[in-house]
Design a protein around this motif. Structure first.
Motif, PDB file in Angstrom:
ATOM      1  N   ALA A   1      41.916  25.899  -4.664  1.00 47.83           N
ATOM      2  CA  ALA A   1      40.576  25.419  -4.275  1.00 47.83           C
ATOM      3  C   ALA A   1      40.147  24.234  -5.133  1.00 47.83           C
ATOM      4  O   ALA A   1      39.606  23.239  -4.629  1.00 47.83           O
ATOM      5  CB  ALA A   1      39.561  26.559  -4.404  1.00 47.83           C
ATOM      6  N   MET A   2      40.420  24.331  -6.438  1.00 45.27           N
ATOM      7  CA  MET A   2      40.071  23.220  -7.343  1.00 45.27           C
ATOM      8  C   MET A   2      40.875  21.970  -6.996  1.00 45.27           C
ATOM      9  O   MET A   2      40.365  20.856  -7.063  1.00 45.27           O
ATOM     10  CB  MET A   2      40.308  23.629  -8.794  1.00 45.27           C
ATOM     11  CG  MET A   2      39.218  24.533  -9.345  1.00 45.27           C
ATOM     12  SD  MET A   2      39.601  25.175 -10.981  1.00 45.27           S
ATOM     13  CE  MET A   2      39.576  23.684 -11.942  1.00 45.27           C
TER      14      MET A   2
ATOM     15  N   LEU B   1      36.173  31.506  -1.741  1.00 48.63           N
ATOM     16  CA  LEU B   1      34.953  31.622  -2.550  1.00 48.63           C
ATOM     17  C   LEU B   1      34.859  30.474  -3.565  1.00 48.63           C
ATOM     18  O   LEU B   1      33.768  29.984  -3.864  1.00 48.63           O
ATOM     19  CB  LEU B   1      34.931  32.969  -3.277  1.00 48.63           C
ATOM     20  CG  LEU B   1      34.739  34.202  -2.376  1.00 48.63           C
ATOM     21  CD1 LEU B   1      34.955  35.488  -3.171  1.00 48.63           C
ATOM     22  CD2 LEU B   1      33.345  34.208  -1.754  1.00 48.63           C
ATOM     23  N   GLY B   2      36.017  30.065  -4.079  1.00 46.72           N
ATOM     24  CA  GLY B   2      36.037  28.930  -5.015  1.00 46.72           C
ATOM     25  C   GLY B   2      35.577  27.649  -4.353  1.00 46.72           C
ATOM     26  O   GLY B   2      34.887  26.834  -4.965  1.00 46.72           O
ATOM     27  N   LEU B   3      35.921  27.480  -3.078  1.00 51.62           N
ATOM     28  CA  LEU B   3      35.501  26.276  -2.349  1.00 51.62           C
ATOM     29  C   LEU B   3      34.005  26.291  -2.062  1.00 51.62           C
ATOM     30  O   LEU B   3      33.333  25.268  -2.111  1.00 51.62           O
ATOM     31  CB  LEU B   3      36.274  26.161  -1.035  1.00 51.62           C
ATOM     32  CG  LEU B   3      37.706  25.626  -1.123  1.00 51.62           C
ATOM     33  CD1 LEU B   3      38.396  25.727   0.225  1.00 51.62           C
ATOM     34  CD2 LEU B   3      37.711  24.187  -1.617  1.00 51.62           C
ATOM     35  N   VAL B   4      33.491  27.504  -1.760  1.00 47.45           N
ATOM     36  CA  VAL B   4      32.057  27.629  -1.418  1.00 47.45           C
ATOM     37  C   VAL B   4      31.187  27.422  -2.665  1.00 47.45           C
ATOM     38  O   VAL B   4      30.070  26.913  -2.576  1.00 47.45           O
ATOM     39  CB  VAL B   4      31.795  29.013  -0.777  1.00 47.45           C
ATOM     40  CG1 VAL B   4      30.312  29.249  -0.586  1.00 47.45           C
ATOM     41  CG2 VAL B   4      32.520  29.109   0.565  1.00 47.45           C
ATOM     42  N   LYS B   5      31.705  27.817  -3.841  1.00 48.98           N
ATOM     43  CA  LYS B   5      31.009  27.635  -5.132  1.00 48.98           C
ATOM     44  C   LYS B   5      29.701  28.422  -5.245  1.00 48.98           C
ATOM     45  O   LYS B   5      28.835  28.052  -6.040  1.00 48.98           O
ATOM     46  CB  LYS B   5      30.693  26.154  -5.369  1.00 48.98           C
ATOM     47  CG  LYS B   5      31.891  25.300  -5.711  1.00 48.98           C
ATOM     48  CD  LYS B   5      31.411  23.895  -5.986  1.00 48.98           C
ATOM     49  CE  LYS B   5      32.493  23.003  -6.489  1.00 48.98           C
ATOM     50  NZ  LYS B   5      32.051  21.638  -6.694  1.00 48.98           N
ATOM     51  N   ARG B   6      29.540  29.464  -4.444  1.00 48.24           N
ATOM     52  CA  ARG B   6      28.292  30.237  -4.531  1.00 48.24           C
ATOM     53  C   ARG B   6      28.391  31.353  -5.582  1.00 48.24           C
ATOM     54  O   ARG B   6      27.379  31.808  -6.100  1.00 48.24           O
ATOM     55  CB  ARG B   6      27.997  30.862  -3.154  1.00 48.24           C
ATOM     56  CG  ARG B   6      27.616  29.831  -2.095  1.00 48.24           C
ATOM     57  CD  ARG B   6      26.118  29.831  -1.882  1.00 48.24           C
ATOM     58  NE  ARG B   6      25.708  28.728  -1.016  1.00 48.24           N
ATOM     59  CZ  ARG B   6      25.410  28.892   0.269  1.00 48.24           C
ATOM     60  NH1 ARG B   6      25.489  30.073   0.822  1.00 48.24           N
ATOM     61  NH2 ARG B   6      25.030  27.854   0.980  1.00 48.24           N
ATOM     62  N   ILE B   7      29.630  31.813  -5.834  1.00 49.41           N
ATOM     63  CA  ILE B   7      29.825  32.925  -6.757  1.00 49.41           C
ATOM     64  C   ILE B   7      30.506  32.400  -8.021  1.00 49.41           C
ATOM     65  O   ILE B   7      31.466  31.635  -7.943  1.00 49.41           O
ATOM     66  CB  ILE B   7      30.693  34.020  -6.096  1.00 49.41           C
ATOM     67  CG1 ILE B   7      29.980  34.542  -4.846  1.00 49.41           C
ATOM     68  CG2 ILE B   7      30.986  35.168  -7.059  1.00 49.41           C
ATOM     69  CD1 ILE B   7      30.793  35.513  -4.033  1.00 49.41           C
TER      70      ILE B   7
END
Lengths: 188, 169
Positions: free
Chosen positions: A116-117, B145-151
């Motif tokens: 993702a990063m 979830l890492g892409l969404v950055k909400r958590i």
């Protein structure tokens, strides 16, 4: 201030960056928002960990050589100590069944977040290449795919693969710029 | 591998890379080919690095401890701390090339190559923990979830660990 950042910055680089900004820009005003943005942009080209380079620049800006030393020692001492303690603790309990099971969840999560990063890091470059045209975008995709194949074929040649990727990108742009210059000269 | 060579391996990897995990492919290549570390130890170090305070690049300190104990962690820490000092020299040179399209294209090409190499290394790390439907599900969910950055990242790791423990029962 640096030690406070080092102790509080759970959550990786983005959390650390946010805390540094809060401490030096928002709370103390020792660094202006413009200076902070310029330094953060500059450290993107520095070798090694960006946040270390940012600490060096802010330390120099606020206290010269002593500022650099205070910044690195203050930021890194608690973080490195905590990492060593956590690793030592893990080494002692690694064979406990539930720890082993938990790690089997954390490792895939690390991989997922790593990908993702990577996507987040590449997105601005991919958009930029797309704006420049189809060929620059295809060049970027080709570099990525070629790097995958090259890494699978020769895992120890990472440095050469990275430099080759950079050179391919630079060559494509140089050729494209030369062609557009030739075209514009031809029309004049 | 002697201690000086071990230190130089970390120094070289950081000198030739950028970012917290940019040195992962080079270190993985050098340390696994010399049987100093396994992909499993890389996976453990990356996981510990994610839950430790400070910059995410400190996973290398954890790797140093797992492979050489306390001296290894200190050598790794020094090895990753020195390369960023080049920023002091670069800040003078940067002004002259930062807007040059060819220089920017070089950095862009290098970043895409790094992404390609990292994909292969991350798959090797995942393989060390075992590739199955559970690990793929967790990796996909964590990535999303890492892409969404909400958590927060710590929350994602806690959920992943909990899910793995529950599924193991």
């Amino acid at each position: 201030m640096w030690t406070a950042v080092g102790i509080q910055s759970f959550g990786g680089g983005s959390a650390t960056l946010a805390l540094i900004r809060k401490a030096f820009v928002d709370s103390s005003g020792l660094v202006t928002p413009e200076e902070f943005s310029r330094d953060w942009g500059l450290v993107q080209i520095a070798p090694g960990i960006n946040l270390f380079a940012l600490t060096i620049l802010i330390g120099r800006r606020t206290g010269g050589a002593a500022g650099i030393a205070v910044g690195l020692i203050g930021l890194l001492t608690p973080s490195i100590a905590a990492t060593i303690v956590l690793t030592a603790l893990y080494a002692h309990i690694a064979q406990v069944p539930w720890v082993h099971a938990a790690l089997r969840g954390i490792v895939p999560a690390t991989v997922g977040i790593g990908i993702a990063m990577g996507i987040q890091t590449l997105a601005p470059s991919a958009s930029e290449a797309k704006r420049e045209g189809v060929f620059p975008l295809l060049t970027c995709i080709a570099i990525l795919l070629a790097a995958v194949l090259a890494e699978r074929a020769a895992p120890t040649a990472v440095v050469f693969i990275l430099i080759a990727g950079g050179l391919l990108g630079a060559c494509e742009t140089a050729i494209r710029l030369r062609r557009s210059e030739s075209k514009s000269e031809g029309t004049q | 591998m002697t201690d000086p060579v071990y230190f130089l391996t970390f120094l070289k990897a950081s000198l030739l890379s950028s970012g917290g995990a940019g040195n992962l492919p080079i270190l993985h290549a050098d340390l696994t080919s010399n049987r100093v570390a396994t992909s499993g130890q890389f996976a453990e170090a990356l996981a510990i690095g994610q839950i430790s305070p400070g910059p995410s690049g400190l996973w290398t300190v954890s790797l140093g401890y797992l492979t050489r104990g306390l001296p290894g962690s200190i050598l790794a820490a020094v090895g990753i701390t020195l390369p960023p000092f080049t920023i002091l020299a670069l800040r003078h040179a940067y002004g002259t090339v930062r807007d040059h399209p060819v220089a920017l294209a070089f950095m862009r090409g290098l970043n895409f190559a790094l992404a390609g190499v990292s994909i292969v290394v991350l798959i090797a790390v995942l393989r060390s923990a075992g590739i199955n439907s559970t690990s793929i599900l967790i990796a996909t969910a964590a990535g999303g979830l890492g892409l969404v950055k909400r958590i927060p990242v710590l929350g994602i790791f806690a959920a992943a660990a909990l899910a793995a423990v529950v599924m193991a029962r």
